[in-house]
Design a protein around this motif. Sequence first.
Motif, PDB file in Angstrom:
ATOM      1  N   VAL A  30       2.147  41.458  39.164  1.00 42.51           N
ATOM      2  CA  VAL A  30       3.442  41.079  39.694  1.00 42.51           C
ATOM      3  C   VAL A  30       3.675  39.607  39.383  1.00 42.51           C
ATOM      4  O   VAL A  30       2.834  38.769  39.702  1.00 42.51           O
ATOM      5  CB  VAL A  30       3.488  41.289  41.223  1.00 42.51           C
ATOM      6  N   PHE A  32       5.824  36.635  40.412  1.00 38.13           N
ATOM      7  CA  PHE A  32       6.754  36.020  41.347  1.00 38.13           C
ATOM      8  C   PHE A  32       7.250  34.723  40.718  1.00 38.13           C
ATOM      9  O   PHE A  32       6.686  34.263  39.721  1.00 38.13           O
ATOM     10  CB  PHE A  32       6.052  35.749  42.688  1.00 38.13           C
ATOM     11  N   LEU A  75       7.975  45.155  46.549  1.00 37.78           N
ATOM     12  CA  LEU A  75       7.617  43.952  45.791  1.00 37.78           C
ATOM     13  C   LEU A  75       8.868  43.265  45.255  1.00 37.78           C
ATOM     14  O   LEU A  75       9.010  42.042  45.347  1.00 37.78           O
ATOM     15  CB  LEU A  75       6.682  44.299  44.633  1.00 37.78           C
ATOM     16  N   ALA A  80       9.626  39.642  43.670  1.00 41.05           N
ATOM     17  CA  ALA A  80       8.978  39.850  42.374  1.00 41.05           C
ATOM     18  C   ALA A  80      10.010  39.847  41.253  1.00 41.05           C
ATOM     19  O   ALA A  80      11.059  40.472  41.366  1.00 41.05           O
ATOM     20  CB  ALA A  80       8.217  41.172  42.370  1.00 41.05           C
TER      21      ALA A  80
END
Length: 100
Positions: A30, A32, A75, A80
Amino acid sequence: MLPVALLAATLIGALWFNGPVAAPDRPVAVLFPPWWSEERTLGAAADAGGAVLGLGRLSGLVVTQSSDPGFPERLRAAGALILFDPRGFGLCTPSRERLR
């Protein structure tokens, strides 16, 4: 310059392959926002219900896992930018500096 090029390549590749990579019980990388602190990044992954498996080589990159089928959506709701298979880019292993 190299970190920016790696980030750009990762983003382009992840967007290209951003399919159903977050199957239940499979790790997912993921990304971010890279300007977030490590604490905020880890908190977002944990708040989405995932177990954090590790940090990647880029700021904001976390490898996480959950058995819940709604995990990818949580997410994304947590901030994300991109979800991708952690095996594909070689950026999901700790950098040498983090190993010290």
